[in-house]
Design a protein around this motif. Sequence first.
Motif, PDB file in Angstrom:
ATOM      1  N   THR A  58      39.407  27.973  50.868  1.00 28.56           N
ATOM      2  CA  THR A  58      40.167  29.252  50.734  1.00 28.56           C
ATOM      3  C   THR A  58      39.746  30.080  49.483  1.00 28.56           C
ATOM      4  O   THR A  58      39.570  31.443  49.903  1.00 28.56           O
ATOM      5  CB  THR A  58      41.646  29.266  50.737  1.00 28.56           C
ATOM      6  OG1 THR A  58      42.206  28.487  51.694  1.00 28.56           O
ATOM      7  CG2 THR A  58      42.306  30.545  50.762  1.00 28.56           C
ATOM      8  N   LEU A  59      39.637  29.360  48.287  1.00 31.32           N
ATOM      9  CA  LEU A  59      38.907  30.255  47.344  1.00 31.32           C
ATOM     10  C   LEU A  59      37.649  30.586  47.350  1.00 31.32           C
ATOM     11  O   LEU A  59      37.173  31.773  47.002  1.00 31.32           O
ATOM     12  CB  LEU A  59      39.242  29.445  45.911  1.00 31.32           C
ATOM     13  CG  LEU A  59      40.436  28.861  45.352  1.00 31.32           C
ATOM     14  CD1 LEU A  59      40.305  27.868  44.244  1.00 31.32           C
ATOM     15  CD2 LEU A  59      41.140  30.251  44.952  1.00 31.32           C
ATOM     16  N   THR A 101      37.119  33.754  49.224  1.00 31.46           N
ATOM     17  CA  THR A 101      37.127  35.214  48.643  1.00 31.46           C
ATOM     18  C   THR A 101      35.840  35.749  48.208  1.00 31.46           C
ATOM     19  O   THR A 101      35.850  37.200  47.833  1.00 31.46           O
ATOM     20  CB  THR A 101      37.905  35.052  47.361  1.00 31.46           C
ATOM     21  OG1 THR A 101      37.147  34.234  46.314  1.00 31.46           O
ATOM     22  CG2 THR A 101      39.355  34.223  47.480  1.00 31.46           C
ATOM     23  N   GLN A 102      34.969  34.968  48.442  1.00 26.54           N
ATOM     24  CA  GLN A 102      33.624  35.796  48.017  1.00 26.54           C
ATOM     25  C   GLN A 102      33.233  37.074  48.574  1.00 26.54           C
ATOM     26  O   GLN A 102      32.751  37.905  47.953  1.00 26.54           O
ATOM     27  CB  GLN A 102      32.408  34.788  48.524  1.00 26.54           C
ATOM     28  CG  GLN A 102      31.139  34.947  47.934  1.00 26.54           C
ATOM     29  CD  GLN A 102      29.804  34.063  48.476  1.00 26.54           C
ATOM     30  OE1 GLN A 102      28.956  34.737  48.878  1.00 26.54           O
ATOM     31  NE2 GLN A 102      30.031  32.967  48.263  1.00 26.54           N
ATOM     32  N   ILE A 149      35.239  39.685  49.359  1.00 26.19           N
ATOM     33  CA  ILE A 149      35.990  40.550  48.584  1.00 26.19           C
ATOM     34  C   ILE A 149      35.386  40.722  47.314  1.00 26.19           C
ATOM     35  O   ILE A 149      35.064  41.892  47.048  1.00 26.19           O
ATOM     36  CB  ILE A 149      37.315  39.898  48.296  1.00 26.19           C
ATOM     37  CG1 ILE A 149      38.244  39.686  49.635  1.00 26.19           C
ATOM     38  CG2 ILE A 149      38.064  41.017  47.482  1.00 26.19           C
ATOM     39  CD1 ILE A 149      39.398  39.168  49.454  1.00 26.19           C
ATOM     40  N   LEU A 150      34.673  39.725  46.480  1.00 24.25           N
ATOM     41  CA  LEU A 150      34.057  39.898  45.266  1.00 24.25           C
ATOM     42  C   LEU A 150      32.741  40.615  45.538  1.00 24.25           C
ATOM     43  O   LEU A 150      32.376  41.557  44.811  1.00 24.25           O
ATOM     44  CB  LEU A 150      33.846  38.555  44.736  1.00 24.25           C
ATOM     45  CG  LEU A 150      35.060  37.795  44.225  1.00 24.25           C
ATOM     46  CD1 LEU A 150      34.548  36.235  43.708  1.00 24.25           C
ATOM     47  CD2 LEU A 150      35.813  38.424  43.049  1.00 24.25           C
ATOM     48  N   GLY A 162      37.817  41.353  54.695  1.00 23.96           N
ATOM     49  CA  GLY A 162      37.715  40.423  53.707  1.00 23.96           C
ATOM     50  C   GLY A 162      39.263  39.661  53.548  1.00 23.96           C
ATOM     51  O   GLY A 162      39.280  38.421  53.517  1.00 23.96           O
ATOM     52  N   VAL A 163      40.015  40.535  53.132  1.00 24.42           N
ATOM     53  CA  VAL A 163      41.195  40.071  52.917  1.00 24.42           C
ATOM     54  C   VAL A 163      42.005  39.112  54.168  1.00 24.42           C
ATOM     55  O   VAL A 163      42.478  38.128  54.008  1.00 24.42           O
ATOM     56  CB  VAL A 163      42.262  41.115  52.563  1.00 24.42           C
ATOM     57  CG1 VAL A 163      43.780  40.615  52.343  1.00 24.42           C
ATOM     58  CG2 VAL A 163      42.019  41.698  51.058  1.00 24.42           C
ATOM     59  N   VAL A 216      40.265  35.867  54.300  1.00 26.15           N
ATOM     60  CA  VAL A 216      40.697  34.817  53.501  1.00 26.15           C
ATOM     61  C   VAL A 216      42.137  34.154  53.849  1.00 26.15           C
ATOM     62  O   VAL A 216      42.517  33.018  54.032  1.00 26.15           O
ATOM     63  CB  VAL A 216      41.259  35.311  51.982  1.00 26.15           C
ATOM     64  CG1 VAL A 216      41.909  34.275  50.996  1.00 26.15           C
ATOM     65  CG2 VAL A 216      39.810  35.718  51.476  1.00 26.15           C
ATOM     66  N   LEU A 231      36.917  29.974  41.945  1.00 24.57           N
ATOM     67  CA  LEU A 231      36.791  31.228  41.823  1.00 24.57           C
ATOM     68  C   LEU A 231      35.504  31.649  41.017  1.00 24.57           C
ATOM     69  O   LEU A 231      34.812  32.759  41.551  1.00 24.57           O
ATOM     70  CB  LEU A 231      38.144  32.042  41.049  1.00 24.57           C
ATOM     71  CG  LEU A 231      39.416  32.038  41.959  1.00 24.57           C
ATOM     72  CD1 LEU A 231      40.532  32.580  41.013  1.00 24.57           C
ATOM     73  CD2 LEU A 231      39.207  33.071  43.169  1.00 24.57           C
TER      74      LEU A 231
END
Length: 293
Positions: free
Chosen positions: A94-95, A98-99, A101-102, A123-124, A127, A150
């Motif tokens: 899950t972490l 987040t890519q 979004i970054l 993106g959200v 996740v 992260l």
Amino acid sequence: MTNRAALTAATAVAPVVWGTTYLVTTELLPPDHPLFAALMRALPAGALGLLLSRTLPRGAWWWKAAVLGALNIGLFFPLLFLAAERLPGGVAATLGATQPILVAVLAVIVLSERLSLWRLGWGVVGVIGVGLVVLGPGAMFDPVGIIAGLAGAAAMGTGVVLTKRWGRPEEVSAIGFAGWQLTAGGLVLLAPTLLFEGIPSRIGAPAVAGYLWLGIVGGLLAYSLWFNGLRTLPVTATALLGLLSPLVAAVLGVVVAGETLSALQLVGFAFALAALGAGQVIPRPRTRKGLPS
């Protein structure tokens, strides 16, 4: 199929292949040697890429290839394995999800792109979808593992955006470009692997097969397709394709390990697939009725 769709499909092969990494690692490779596995995935495959392309970096590309290799391979792999060691696999996945979004944020800072609220929003959703698929009720949240997860997503996200910014020299093939980065990343991993882990005492035939799969298919082939796609496709849309990795890992758990998926996990699958699909397009801006677009 249009050229854009064909390129997207080819690029998506990379995260699909990366989704087999967990199964190959747990079923075929010697235990307790994640750095050695990362090294074997990177350095031999990088050397093969250099041999096939017969092209070395020139000028500024020496340090650019070193930076990209360190971010996409040399830093990402150890942080990924550290997160996997300190956290349940679902939390780590899950972490990693987040890519995108970054990447959406970094594209504004590094590439001076306009922030795409559409892709950021999806993106959200991605996740959330991956979280529903892979997070279990007993998920634990170790601070070091969370930071590593992260940081790993940030390292590869930065590498992806810089790859998009710097492009690829015209005279270099996709295999050669992947070879540069895999070699650089493998050299970053070499000293830590020898200092902290060493070589497994026994490497049997299954382990050899696993290393070959991770290196040739999951390394050289997958990264060649990934970097080739990044050259043309929108960077945030490409990053959203990475959601396929945890989904493929979950499917393999069902097919190979006999696991089952709950109704909530199936909803998560639908969310994640919708996110990576919708993220490949940008909706047309609305126009007032009667006015030309």
